[in-house]
Design a protein around this motif. Structure first.
Motif, PDB file in Angstrom:
ATOM      1  N   VAL A 124      13.236 -12.615   6.268  1.00 26.51           N
ATOM      2  CA  VAL A 124      13.216 -11.572   5.240  1.00 26.51           C
ATOM      3  C   VAL A 124      13.244 -10.227   5.947  1.00 26.51           C
ATOM      4  CG1 VAL A 124      12.030 -10.617   3.227  1.00 26.51           C
ATOM      5  CG2 VAL A 124      11.825 -13.065   3.739  1.00 26.51           C
ATOM      6  N   GLN A 125      14.190  -9.367   5.571  1.00 24.47           N
ATOM      7  CA  GLN A 125      14.333  -8.068   6.228  1.00 24.47           C
ATOM      8  C   GLN A 125      13.162  -7.148   5.889  1.00 24.47           C
ATOM      9  OE1 GLN A 125      18.077  -8.891   8.058  1.00 24.47           O
ATOM     10  NE2 GLN A 125      16.763  -7.110   8.285  1.00 24.47           N
ATOM     11  N   GLY A 126      12.703  -6.405   6.893  1.00 23.39           N
ATOM     12  CA  GLY A 126      11.521  -5.575   6.724  1.00 23.39           C
ATOM     13  C   GLY A 126      11.740  -4.302   5.940  1.00 23.39           C
ATOM     14  N   ALA A 127      12.956  -3.709   6.018  1.00 26.11           N
ATOM     15  CA  ALA A 127      13.243  -2.475   5.274  1.00 26.11           C
ATOM     16  C   ALA A 127      14.759  -2.311   5.205  1.00 26.11           C
ATOM     17  CB  ALA A 127      12.607  -1.263   5.945  1.00 26.11           C
ATOM     18  N   THR A 128      15.314  -2.400   4.006  1.00 24.62           N
ATOM     19  CA  THR A 128      16.760  -2.360   3.852  1.00 24.62           C
ATOM     20  C   THR A 128      17.272  -1.168   3.051  1.00 24.62           C
ATOM     21  OG1 THR A 128      16.592  -3.790   1.898  1.00 24.62           O
ATOM     22  CG2 THR A 128      16.979  -4.865   4.029  1.00 24.62           C
ATOM     23  N   LEU A 129      16.472  -0.625   2.169  1.00 26.16           N
ATOM     24  CA  LEU A 129      16.925   0.470   1.301  1.00 26.16           C
ATOM     25  C   LEU A 129      15.854   1.532   1.182  1.00 26.16           C
ATOM     26  CD1 LEU A 129      18.484  -1.599  -1.639  1.00 26.16           C
ATOM     27  CD2 LEU A 129      19.762  -0.196  -0.008  1.00 26.16           C
ATOM     28  N   VAL A 130      16.287   2.779   1.113  1.00 23.52           N
ATOM     29  CA  VAL A 130      15.355   3.881   0.883  1.00 23.52           C
ATOM     30  C   VAL A 130      16.018   4.886  -0.051  1.00 23.52           C
ATOM     31  CG1 VAL A 130      16.119   5.068   2.993  1.00 23.52           C
ATOM     32  CG2 VAL A 130      13.920   5.675   1.955  1.00 23.52           C
ATOM     33  N   ALA A 131      15.235   5.427  -0.983  1.00 20.72           N
ATOM     34  CA  ALA A 131      15.716   6.444  -1.917  1.00 20.72           C
ATOM     35  C   ALA A 131      14.573   7.385  -2.243  1.00 20.72           C
ATOM     36  CB  ALA A 131      16.259   5.802  -3.196  1.00 20.72           C
ATOM     37  N   LEU A 132      14.902   8.662  -2.471  1.00 17.00           N
ATOM     38  CA  LEU A 132      13.891   9.664  -2.799  1.00 17.00           C
ATOM     39  C   LEU A 132      14.151  10.231  -4.180  1.00 17.00           C
ATOM     40  CD1 LEU A 132      13.962   9.571   0.441  1.00 17.00           C
ATOM     41  CD2 LEU A 132      12.730  11.740   0.269  1.00 17.00           C
ATOM     42  N   GLY A 133      13.063  10.351  -4.963  1.00 17.01           N
ATOM     43  CA  GLY A 133      13.168  10.853  -6.332  1.00 17.01           C
ATOM     44  C   GLY A 133      12.146  11.923  -6.633  1.00 17.01           C
ATOM     45  N   LYS A 134      11.996  12.192  -7.923  1.00 15.17           N
ATOM     46  CA  LYS A 134      11.082  13.245  -8.371  1.00 15.17           C
ATOM     47  C   LYS A 134       9.669  12.975  -7.884  1.00 15.17           C
ATOM     48  CE  LYS A 134       9.429  15.564 -12.586  1.00 15.17           C
ATOM     49  NZ  LYS A 134       9.757  16.918 -12.136  1.00 15.17           N
ATOM     50  N   ALA A 149       1.151  16.090  -3.427  1.00 16.62           N
ATOM     51  CA  ALA A 149       1.193  16.992  -2.277  1.00 16.62           C
ATOM     52  C   ALA A 149       2.547  16.962  -1.588  1.00 16.62           C
ATOM     53  CB  ALA A 149       0.092  16.605  -1.288  1.00 16.62           C
ATOM     54  N   TYR A 150       3.312  15.890  -1.791  1.00 20.58           N
ATOM     55  CA  TYR A 150       4.613  15.760  -1.138  1.00 20.58           C
ATOM     56  C   TYR A 150       5.713  16.090  -2.137  1.00 20.58           C
ATOM     57  CZ  TYR A 150       8.383  13.710   1.647  1.00 20.58           C
ATOM     58  OH  TYR A 150       9.535  13.508   2.356  1.00 20.58           O
ATOM     59  N   SER A 151       6.820  16.587  -1.633  1.00 19.31           N
ATOM     60  CA  SER A 151       7.869  17.133  -2.500  1.00 19.31           C
ATOM     61  C   SER A 151       8.744  16.081  -3.153  1.00 19.31           C
ATOM     62  CB  SER A 151       8.756  18.079  -1.680  1.00 19.31           C
ATOM     63  OG  SER A 151       9.349  17.386  -0.600  1.00 19.31           O
ATOM     64  N   ALA A 152       8.563  14.796  -2.825  1.00 20.88           N
ATOM     65  CA  ALA A 152       9.380  13.737  -3.412  1.00 20.88           C
ATOM     66  C   ALA A 152       8.585  12.438  -3.421  1.00 20.88           C
ATOM     67  CB  ALA A 152      10.672  13.552  -2.620  1.00 20.88           C
ATOM     68  N   SER A 153       9.014  11.512  -4.257  1.00 16.93           N
ATOM     69  CA  SER A 153       8.524  10.146  -4.172  1.00 16.93           C
ATOM     70  C   SER A 153       9.516   9.354  -3.334  1.00 16.93           C
ATOM     71  CB  SER A 153       8.377   9.529  -5.566  1.00 16.93           C
ATOM     72  OG  SER A 153       9.603   9.649  -6.288  1.00 16.93           O
ATOM     73  N   VAL A 154       9.010   8.472  -2.481  1.00 18.67           N
ATOM     74  CA  VAL A 154       9.855   7.686  -1.576  1.00 18.67           C
ATOM     75  C   VAL A 154       9.761   6.222  -1.983  1.00 18.67           C
ATOM     76  CG1 VAL A 154      10.392   7.154   0.824  1.00 18.67           C
ATOM     77  CG2 VAL A 154       9.272   9.326   0.252  1.00 18.67           C
ATOM     78  N   TYR A 155      10.911   5.596  -2.167  1.00 18.02           N
ATOM     79  CA  TYR A 155      10.985   4.189  -2.554  1.00 18.02           C
ATOM     80  C   TYR A 155      11.700   3.416  -1.451  1.00 18.02           C
ATOM     81  CZ  TYR A 155       9.985   6.238  -7.122  1.00 18.02           C
ATOM     82  OH  TYR A 155       9.428   6.937  -8.148  1.00 18.02           O
ATOM     83  N   VAL A 156      11.121   2.285  -1.064  1.00 20.14           N
ATOM     84  CA  VAL A 156      11.689   1.460  -0.006  1.00 20.14           C
ATOM     85  C   VAL A 156      11.706   0.009  -0.467  1.00 20.14           C
ATOM     86  CG1 VAL A 156      11.396   0.600   2.356  1.00 20.14           C
ATOM     87  CG2 VAL A 156      10.961   3.010   1.838  1.00 20.14           C
ATOM     88  N   VAL A 157      12.820  -0.665  -0.236  1.00 21.23           N
ATOM     89  CA  VAL A 157      12.895  -2.114  -0.424  1.00 21.23           C
ATOM     90  C   VAL A 157      12.618  -2.750   0.931  1.00 21.23           C
ATOM     91  CG1 VAL A 157      14.352  -4.076  -1.021  1.00 21.23           C
ATOM     92  CG2 VAL A 157      14.542  -1.938  -2.308  1.00 21.23           C
ATOM     93  N   GLY A 158      11.517  -3.511   1.012  1.00 26.17           N
ATOM     94  CA  GLY A 158      11.160  -4.088   2.299  1.00 26.17           C
ATOM     95  C   GLY A 158       9.906  -4.937   2.215  1.00 26.17           C
ATOM     96  N   VAL A 159       9.289  -5.149   3.367  1.00 27.52           N
ATOM     97  CA  VAL A 159       8.139  -6.041   3.487  1.00 27.52           C
ATOM     98  C   VAL A 159       6.944  -5.258   4.011  1.00 27.52           C
ATOM     99  CG1 VAL A 159       7.207  -8.096   4.623  1.00 27.52           C
ATOM    100  CG2 VAL A 159       9.613  -8.037   3.918  1.00 27.52           C
ATOM    101  N   VAL A 160       5.872  -5.232   3.242  1.00 28.37           N
ATOM    102  CA  VAL A 160       4.599  -4.628   3.644  1.00 28.37           C
ATOM    103  C   VAL A 160       3.524  -5.698   3.560  1.00 28.37           C
ATOM    104  CG1 VAL A 160       2.840  -2.916   3.072  1.00 28.37           C
ATOM    105  CG2 VAL A 160       5.256  -2.309   2.907  1.00 28.37           C
ATOM    106  N   ASN A 161       2.797  -5.874   4.634  1.00 29.24           N
ATOM    107  CA  ASN A 161       1.737  -6.892   4.696  1.00 29.24           C
ATOM    108  C   ASN A 161       2.266  -8.280   4.335  1.00 29.24           C
ATOM    109  OD1 ASN A 161      -0.243  -4.958   5.405  1.00 29.24           O
ATOM    110  ND2 ASN A 161      -0.557  -4.440   3.245  1.00 29.24           N
ATOM    111  N   GLY A 162       3.485  -8.567   4.783  1.00 25.74           N
ATOM    112  CA  GLY A 162       4.052  -9.889   4.565  1.00 25.74           C
ATOM    113  C   GLY A 162       4.591 -10.150   3.181  1.00 25.74           C
ATOM    114  N   VAL A 163       4.637  -9.130   2.320  1.00 29.14           N
ATOM    115  CA  VAL A 163       5.095  -9.297   0.937  1.00 29.14           C
ATOM    116  C   VAL A 163       6.333  -8.442   0.704  1.00 29.14           C
ATOM    117  CG1 VAL A 163       4.507  -9.056  -1.506  1.00 29.14           C
ATOM    118  CG2 VAL A 163       2.759  -9.786   0.149  1.00 29.14           C
TER     119      VAL A 163
END
Length: 375
Positions: free
Chosen positions: A293-303, A309-323
């Motif tokens: 299973v790939q650890g991180a394949t896609l990233v996108a930034l939105g509102k 505190a940060y200027s965008a929300s960051v979305y990632v398709v990937g694996v965190v803590n084995g999930v």
């Protein structure tokens, strides 16, 4: 096909576009009606969202039916370049002038690559007068386009050195980016800096898991000439397939980049000069040299989150803590929370974009299930 056992004149026929029905099958000229509205076995190949306040919501580049511009997510889109039976690969728009957009793909009937543009938000379209080197030979979905301003773009066909235009496609000039091999479907990922569009970033993912390490190149003249980011070399980006890798800019800050190399996430705040590897993402390995299973394949930034505190929300398709899942960070990657759950995995996610108007809204391709969006 199904024949109604109680009425042999009643036949249902299922195909990739939905279900057709006739109730007079015995007739010499039976009549057929399409029962469904909006059901389609679509494979979305590219998604792009405009800046806040644009006249449209998302540009959807799809297999078989080409590219569509959505203005109302509750109804079928009507704005399209009408490229007939075609695959739309990708699209982009000028951030300071989002009515200007361009999309690329291939007409399947004659296997001809194409590029089209619109200057009025998708209401009318025209083909580019000429195409860059590589478009005619390479018809795979591994391709990208970055629009820097009205009439200006950089186009990366598959297997090819990208080219740029400053005259709306009347001419294309090859960039000085290195040639890439043709061992596996491969192209440069191109993105334009939204705050300073003369900055264009090009990411070569290496082409395959056993290939050369990934590299990032930076242009400060609108994508005409590029310089290798030594920081990307020093970061040790993993080699990976085009479709398992991704590059995105923070549209609210000049020079801020996020990169998914298939195995891990990287962040740059200095236009790609240096890169920080995020510790949360990691591939799930098995008995093979490549990930299960790939650890991180896609990233996108939105509102950004309200009051965040940060200027965008960051979305990632990937694996965190084995999930595996879609993860979101509202604090520039310090912490991550899973955005989906086990009941919503969509058969995998091929492409993703984030909305600039609505916090928490992303668009994804449910593989073969069309485009889906979150509320």
């Amino acid at each position: 096909m199904e024949i109604d056992p109680a009425d042999r004149d009643h036949i249902l026929y299922g195909h990739g576009g939905g279900v057709w029905e006739t109730r007079d099958a015995s007739s010499a000229t039976p009549s057929w009606n399409e029962l469904n509205d909006g059901i389609e076995e679509t494979a979305v190949l590219g998604l792009a969202t405009p800046p806040a306040g644009a006249t449209y919501t998302v540009i959807n580049s799809t297999g078989d039916i080409g590219t569509w511009v959505h203005t109302n997510l509750a109804t079928k889109p009507t704005l399209t370049p009408a490229t007939s039976w075609s695959n739309g690969f990708a699209a982009d728009m000028a951030w300071s002038d989002p009515q200007y957009m361009a999309t690329i793909g291939v007409v399947l009937g004659n296997s001809t690559g194409y590029g089209v543009w619109s200057g009025d938000g998708g209401k009318t379209w025209a083909k580019f007068a000429t195409y860059p080197q590589g478009v005619a030979e390479n018809k795979g979905g591994e391709a990208s386009i970055a629009v820097t301003a009205r009439n200006r773009a950089v186009w990366a066909p598959g297997y090819s050195v990208p080219s740029y235009t400053t005259d709306n496609g009347a001419t294309w000039v090859p960039t000085d980016l290195p040639a890439i091999d043709t061992i596996f479907p491969r192209a440069y990922h191109l993105v334009a800096d939204r705050k300073k569009p003369n900055k264009v970033y090009a990411y070569d993912s290496g082409g395959h898991w056993w290939g050369t390490p990934g590299k990032v190149y930076v242009s400060t003249d609108g994508g005409h000439t590029f310089t290798l980011s030594q920081g990307s070399v020093d970061a040790g980006l993993a080699p990976n397939y085009f479709t398992n890798t991704s590059l995105a800019v923070n549209p609210n800050v000049e020079g801020e980049l996020w990169l998914a190399d298939g195995n891990a996430m990287y962040h740059s705040v200095d236009s790609g000069a240096t890169w920080t590897k995020l510790s949360q993402f990691a591939s799930i390995m098995g008995s093979n040299s490549w990930p299960d299973v790939q650890g991180a394949t896609l990233v996108a930034l939105g509102k950004a989150a309200p009051g965040g505190a940060y200027s965008a929300s960051v979305y990632v398709v990937g694996v965190v803590n084995g999930v595996w899942g879609v993860c979101r960070s509202d604090d520039a990657g310090v912490t991550w929370t899973r955005f989906n759950d086990d009941a919503h995995q969509f058969g995998g996610i091929g492409v993703m974009a984030a909305d600039q108007n609505i916090y928490g809204r992303i668009y994804v391709s449910g593989t073969g299930r069309g485009a889906l969006y979150s509320n």
